[in-house]
Design a protein around this motif. Structure first.
Motif, mmCIF file in Angstrom:
data_model
loop_
_atom_site.group_PDB
_atom_site.id
_atom_site.type_symbol
_atom_site.label_atom_id
_atom_site.label_comp_id
_atom_site.label_asym_id
_atom_site.label_seq_id
_atom_site.Cartn_x
_atom_site.Cartn_y
_atom_site.Cartn_z
ATOM 1 N N GLU A 290 0.659 -1.065 0.030
ATOM 2 C CA GLU A 290 -0.037 0.147 0.136
ATOM 3 C C GLU A 290 0.797 1.201 -0.047
ATOM 4 N N ASP A 291 2.103 1.296 0.812
ATOM 5 C CA ASP A 291 2.948 2.298 0.537
ATOM 6 C C ASP A 291 3.485 2.507 -0.786
ATOM 7 N N LEU A 292 3.613 1.480 -1.650
ATOM 8 C CA LEU A 292 4.043 1.612 -2.740
ATOM 9 C C LEU A 292 3.081 1.985 -3.812
ATOM 10 N N VAL A 293 1.891 1.522 -3.622
ATOM 11 C CA VAL A 293 0.656 2.041 -4.484
ATOM 12 C C VAL A 293 0.560 3.464 -4.232
ATOM 13 N N ASN A 294 0.625 3.787 -2.902
ATOM 14 C CA ASN A 294 0.436 5.398 -2.662
ATOM 15 C C ASN A 294 1.429 6.359 -3.323
ATOM 16 N N VAL A 295 2.698 5.846 -3.664
ATOM 17 C CA VAL A 295 3.829 6.988 -4.494
ATOM 18 C C VAL A 295 3.468 6.704 -6.013
ATOM 19 N N VAL A 296 2.989 5.786 -6.313
ATOM 20 C CA VAL A 296 2.588 5.380 -7.892
ATOM 21 C C VAL A 296 1.321 6.081 -8.348
ATOM 22 N N LYS A 297 1.547 7.366 -8.531
ATOM 23 C CA LYS A 297 0.182 8.228 -8.905
ATOM 24 C C LYS A 297 0.156 8.543 -10.460
ATOM 25 N N PRO A 298 -0.765 8.389 -11.026
ATOM 26 C CA PRO A 298 -1.186 9.063 -12.430
ATOM 27 C C PRO A 298 -0.311 10.366 -12.544
ATOM 28 N N ALA A 299 0.546 10.473 -13.588
ATOM 29 C CA ALA A 299 1.376 11.696 -13.899
ATOM 30 C C ALA A 299 1.455 11.941 -15.271
ATOM 31 N N GLY A 300 2.065 12.762 -15.700
ATOM 32 C CA GLY A 300 2.292 13.240 -17.141
ATOM 33 C C GLY A 300 3.447 12.785 -17.620
ATOM 34 N N TYR A 301 4.126 11.548 -16.949
ATOM 35 C CA TYR A 301 5.222 11.060 -17.406
ATOM 36 C C TYR A 301 4.883 9.635 -18.104
ATOM 37 N N THR A 302 6.029 9.212 -18.719
ATOM 38 C CA THR A 302 6.048 7.689 -19.285
ATOM 39 C C THR A 302 7.232 7.053 -18.645
ATOM 40 N N ARG A 303 6.978 6.087 -18.134
ATOM 41 C CA ARG A 303 8.018 5.340 -17.491
ATOM 42 C C ARG A 303 8.248 4.036 -18.403
ATOM 43 N N THR A 304 9.646 3.906 -18.759
ATOM 44 C CA THR A 304 9.944 2.685 -19.552
ATOM 45 C C THR A 304 11.162 2.140 -18.342
ATOM 46 N N ASN A 305 10.703 0.708 -18.219
ATOM 47 C CA ASN A 305 11.834 -0.022 -17.593
ATOM 48 C C ASN A 305 12.727 -0.961 -18.242
ATOM 49 N N TYR A 306 13.964 -1.143 -17.405
ATOM 50 C CA TYR A 306 14.975 -1.909 -17.943
ATOM 51 C C TYR A 306 15.602 -2.826 -16.892
ATOM 52 N N PHE A 307 16.123 -3.808 -17.117
ATOM 53 C CA PHE A 307 16.515 -4.895 -16.311
ATOM 54 C C PHE A 307 17.860 -5.402 -16.476
ATOM 55 N N SER A 308 18.716 -5.861 -15.413
ATOM 56 C CA SER A 308 19.685 -6.366 -15.770
ATOM 57 C C SER A 308 20.062 -7.429 -14.603
ATOM 58 N N ILE A 309 19.987 -8.811 -14.819
ATOM 59 C CA ILE A 309 19.712 -9.837 -13.879
ATOM 60 C C ILE A 309 21.375 -10.155 -13.470
ATOM 61 N N ILE A 310 21.607 -10.004 -12.297
ATOM 62 C CA ILE A 310 22.820 -10.362 -11.685
ATOM 63 C C ILE A 310 23.064 -11.801 -11.553
ATOM 64 N N ASN A 311 22.275 -12.223 -10.633
ATOM 65 C CA ASN A 311 22.103 -13.635 -10.253
ATOM 66 C C ASN A 311 20.879 -14.242 -9.852
ATOM 67 N N TYR A 312 20.512 -15.685 -9.618
ATOM 68 C CA TYR A 312 19.565 -15.801 -8.931
ATOM 69 C C TYR A 312 19.511 -17.209 -8.442
ATOM 70 N N GLU A 313 18.916 -17.706 -7.406
ATOM 71 C CA GLU A 313 18.833 -19.088 -7.014
ATOM 72 C C GLU A 313 17.502 -19.468 -6.552
ATOM 73 N N GLN A 314 17.070 -20.580 -7.127
ATOM 74 C CA GLN A 314 16.045 -21.320 -6.705
ATOM 75 C C GLN A 314 16.147 -22.374 -6.030
ATOM 76 N N GLN A 315 15.262 -22.763 -4.989
ATOM 77 C CA GLN A 315 15.359 -23.849 -4.198
ATOM 78 C C GLN A 315 13.676 -24.199 -3.971
ATOM 79 N N GLY A 316 13.370 -25.084 -4.701
ATOM 80 C CA GLY A 316 12.033 -25.574 -5.013
ATOM 81 C C GLY A 316 11.089 -24.300 -5.357
ATOM 82 N N GLU A 317 10.338 -24.055 -4.293
ATOM 83 C CA GLU A 317 8.944 -22.806 -4.725
ATOM 84 C C GLU A 317 9.422 -21.752 -4.019
ATOM 85 N N LEU A 318 10.711 -21.428 -3.913
ATOM 86 C CA LEU A 318 11.452 -20.125 -3.386
ATOM 87 C C LEU A 318 12.524 -19.611 -4.512
ATOM 88 N N LEU A 319 12.551 -18.331 -4.570
ATOM 89 C CA LEU A 319 13.561 -17.986 -5.514
ATOM 90 C C LEU A 319 14.138 -16.602 -5.028
#
Length: 153
Positions: free
Chosen positions: A64-93
């Motif tokens: 809810e804190d995150l939702v409250n800061v994400v308010k409609p505005a006059g900007y466009t947001r484009t997202n980019y990612f770069s995965i460093i590493n990950y580890e999966q153990q069963g149903e937890l990642l």
């Protein structure tokens, strides 16, 4: 002909290895940030567990804190990612990654970069975010030797 065959085989193997660097559960992170870009609060809530916690640059947030800061505005947001590493153990990642958002408004454009980690759990067959940790880099600082990939959603 043999060179062409081996060249294509090498390209296929390289592409397959790259695809393996992105775990299926990362799609949930994609969905969260796409929902943020679209100001879709319900879609944001749909990506997290009931006990979700976000450690945001020295503060403790709920969804809810995150939702409250994400308010409609006059900007466009484009997202980019770069995965460093990950580890999966069963149903937890656990996954560590760089996150870059480009905010564009009229003729102004700004990149904001975070170093983030996330813990995802499989709940009723769906990957959901249980915890995220996010540290914003100082303005203008870009990590060395990181290739950001534009979000595909």
């Amino acid at each position: 002909m043999t060179r062409t065959f081996f060249g294509l085989l090498l390209l296929f193997v390289t592409a397959s290895c790259y695809a393996d660097k992105r775990p299926e559960a990362f799609n949930t992170i994609d969905k969260l940030f796409a929902a943020m870009s679209n100001f879709d609060h319900q879609a944001m809530r749909n990506t997290v567990t009931d006990s979700f916690i976000l450690l945001e640059h020295g503060e403790i947030w709920t969804i809810e804190d995150l939702v409250n800061v994400v308010k409609p505005a006059g900007y466009t947001r484009t997202n980019y990612f770069s995965i460093i590493n990950y580890e999966q153990q069963g149903e937890l990642l656990t996954v560590n990654y760089w996150n870059k958002a480009n905010f564009t408004q009229k003729n102004k454009s700004e990149d904001v970069i975070w170093l983030e980690s996330a813990v995802l759990a499989k709940v009723d067959g769906n990957w959901l975010l249980r915890q995220m940790h996010s540290t914003r880099l100082p303005a203008g600082k870009t990590p060395d030797k990181v290739t950001f990939i534009k979000q595909k959603l």
